[in-house]
Design an enzyme around this catalytic site. Structure first.
Site, PDB file in Angstrom:
ATOM      1  CE  LYS A  96      -4.053   1.948   2.334  1.00 16.26           C
ATOM      2  NZ  LYS A  96      -5.017   1.788   3.445  1.00 16.26           N
TER       3      LYS A  96
ATOM      4  CD  GLU B 246     -18.600  -3.154   9.601  1.00 20.34           C
ATOM      5  OE1 GLU B 246     -17.868  -2.300   9.071  1.00 20.34           O
ATOM      6  OE2 GLU B 246     -18.794  -4.292   9.109  1.00 20.34           O
TER       7      GLU B 246
ATOM      8  NE  ARG C 155     -20.242  -3.490   6.397  1.00 26.41           N
ATOM      9  CZ  ARG C 155     -19.866  -3.943   5.199  1.00 26.41           C
ATOM     10  NH1 ARG C 155     -20.385  -3.408   4.108  1.00 26.41           N
ATOM     11  NH2 ARG C 155     -18.988  -4.911   5.092  1.00 26.41           N
TER      12      ARG C 155
END
Length: 639
Positions: free
Chosen positions: A288, A377, A405
């Site tokens: 990244k 979540e 969610r």
């Protein structure tokens, strides 16, 4: 907004067909130019940064090999899709990325035919691509390829495993590309990270695999090569690494890991995989922030750094000559530590957002009492419920839009059992540049309809501290939802002593005549400004900060209904079923008939823009509130 010039090759690429005209030997230069274009653009215009730099080579290889948009590319989350957007006709408008009226920072099916699926939340790509693949199979479109590009962070959610479990028995033509960089926004956590590390670092397996491929490459029969490679590959995986069969156990043929920054290797591998039908997974290793040294070294900071000097790496910061109010999330992060120091039962939970929600402070000071569960979540909510059954006072901090969610868990695991989990919903209301997928528009509405749930929102930093303190007291025995917006509050001197609030009790900010303004949360400050504006026009509405949406302060509402003929409600949330609806329900149930104006987020999808631009467009900034009061005042005079 500054428009950036592209390099000589990139400037010729207006769509993937232009890319395909180039020789394979030119692709590395295209990658170099694309990476530089992203660096140049984000440094002066802002946006997400490290994720797209990490998949430059993959973006080029995908559009070079596949016949997009007929072949379908589904990018997970979308932070990493800048290269994809630039290669698919949006280079010349990329300077408007995430700006009001400009292109979205995420793939958007309404924006381009190359965006096969709209994304913003993580972990949806495999399910969506599989749905497309099954549809193509049903329609006899056997030529079409379907590719899901998902990061190892997004893979920690439950949905990708549900999708792979289905894909493995579907025989659909879907390719999952696992972009493994050991990061989401913060470093990844959990057993999956360890598993991927095991695959990646199994030198014995990787050497044997490469030797087998080289040997088979000398044989004259391609079909035999592929068949033998598959059989030998499976045997090697099982023989060398006891953990390396996870994806194949789910029915996906596993290939990799390979270097995700070798564009030539990626092109060759993707072409080879095109000839292999059915569900398969390609594991690539990337970095990244690749190509920008500072972003490689501090990947969390450079996920979305804001404006910066691309030469020095200095990130632009707002400098003020006077003390600035803190961000609400930082008030949460510091206050929970104070509460935990005084109350040994306090714990903090977050699903992969310790930096964003500022639970990172507690994780540093009290690592055994603050937990990052990864992008999960649903697990975060039910884990919190489990902790609560044992007497813990759990602050479960989830962004408002991400809490959607885990809605079933909020109802089934927390509310029905009446467990005192404390939900701190960050990013309540419009959030700005991230747009429709991230606006916290619905939490006031979806929380207030749940039995046993206490729902409140602070007008300022002191109120946030009071609500957090109240929520963790022994006598608070119900689920407790506190929502607050992204960004700064209004109190530079915010470390006030915490006080117990009476649950369901509002307060009067300003007395007045004829018209009452009722607010919930931070937008109460907009009403204060509106009242100040109206005072010069001989209008003096009353202003009440209701604090709680559930339970409502019914005594105060009776007093307001008897005194005022006109009421304006203001919320940074949907007007359908939200705070204003709750007030209207109270008035109807008690046979009051005031003239009402309910201000908030309208019943439509609100796109991206600065919060102040969106507040204005939705009509509930200070100017919009003042105008609603004027309109009611005029109607009252006419009547």
């Amino acid at each position: 907004m500054e428009k950036i010039s592209a390099g000589p090759l990139l400037s010729q690429i207006n769509n993937p067909d232009d890319l395909k005209k180039l020789n394979k030997s030119d692709l590395q230069q295209v990658c170099n130019e694309l990476r530089q274009f992203i660096i140049d653009s984000v440094s002066v215009n802002g946006g997400h940064f490290g994720a797209s730099l990490g998949v430059v080579e993959l973006s080029v290889a995908l559009h070079y090999v596949f016949n997009t948009p007929d072949d379908k590319l589904v990018w997970d989350v979308g932070h990493q899709a800048y290269g994809h957007k630039i290669l698919t006709g949006r280079r010349d408008v990329f300077h408007t990325n995430r700006r009001y009226g400009g292109i979205s920072g995420f793939p958007n099916i309404h924006e381009s035919e190359y965006d096969a699926f709209g994304v913003g939340h993580s972990s949806t790509s495999i399910s969506a691509a599989l749905g497309m693949a099954i549809a193509s199979k049903y329609k006899g479109e056997t030529h079409r390829h379907h590719v899901a590009i998902i990061g190892d962070g997004a893979m920690t959610a439950g949905l990708p495993f549900e999708a792979m479990n289905h894909a493995g028995v579907s025989n659909a033509n879907v390719l999952v590309i696992l972009n493994d960089n050991n990061m989401s926004i913060d470093p990844n956590v959990g057993a999956l990270k360890e598993y991927l590390t095991d695959i990646t670092t199994s030198h014995t397996y990787n050497k044997l695999r490469d030797d087998v491929w080289k040997l088979l490459g000398k044989l004259p029969y391609p079909e035999f090569q592929r068949e033998m490679a598959g059989k030998l590959g499976s045997s090697l995986k099982g023989m060398v690494s006891k953990q390396s069969n996870l994806f194949e156990a789910l029915g996906l043929r596993y290939f990799g890991p390979i270097d995700g920054h070798n564009v030539t290797k990626l092109v060759e591998t993707l072409k080879d995989l095109n000839d292999i039908p059915g569900p398969k997974l390609l594991h690539i290793k990337t970095v990244k922030g690749k190509g920008y040294e500072l972003a490689e070294k501090d990947q969390t900071l450079w996920h979305a750094p804001g404006l910066f000097d691309k030469v020095t790496g200095k990130i632009a910061k707002k400098i003020s000559s006077v003390p600035e109010p803190p961000k609400y999330q930082d008030v949460f992060g510091r206050t929970i530590i104070e509460l935990a120091e005084a109350n040994p039962l306090v714990m903090g939970i977050t699903p992969a957002m310790p930096s964003g929600c500022s639970l990172k402070f507690m994780m540093e000071e009290m690592p055994d009492r603050a937990i990052d569960v990864g992008i999960a979540e649903q697990h975060a909510v039910t884990l919190s419920a489990g902790l609560a059954t044992q007497g813990m006072k759990v602050f479960c901090n989830i962004y408002s839009s991400f809490m959607q969610r885990a809605y079933d868990m909020v109802i089934h695991d927390v509310a029905i059992q009446d467990l005192p989990v404390i939900f701190c919903l960050d990013r309540g209301g419009v959030v700005g540049d991230d747009g429709a997928t991230h606006h916290g528009a619905y939490d006031l509405a979806y929380m207030r309809c749940i039995p046993n749930m206490i729902v409140c929102a602070p007008m300022n930093e002191a109120e946030l501290r009071h609500m957090m303190y109240t929520a963790q007291l022994p006598e608070t025995i119900h689920p407790f939802s506190i929502r607050y917006p992204r960004g700064q509050g209004v109190m530079p001197e915010w470390r006030v002593p915490m006080e117990r609030l009476e649950i369901g009790k509002g307060r009067m900010i300003q007395d007045g005549e004829d018209i009452a303004i009722l607010t919930i949360g931070h937008v109460g400050n907009f009403a204060v400004s509106a009242c100040r504006m109206l005072s010069t026009e001989d209008l003096r509405p009353a202003h009440y900060d209701m604090r709680f949406v559930k339970p409502l302060d019914e005594a105060l509402l009776h007093e307001i209904a008897r005194k005022f003929k006109c009421i304006v409600t203001v919320e940074d949330g949907t007007v359908k079923g939200g705070f204003g609806s709750a007030v209207a329900e109270f008035m109807a149930e008690n046979n009051y008939h005031p003239q009402m104006r309910m201000l908030g987020i309208p019943d439509k999808v609100v796109e991206h823009g600065k919060p102040e631009e969106l507040h204005r467009d939705c009509g509930y900034d200070a100017t919009g509130i003042a105008q609603a009061v004027r309109t009611l005042a005029t109607l009252q005079l006419i009547s």
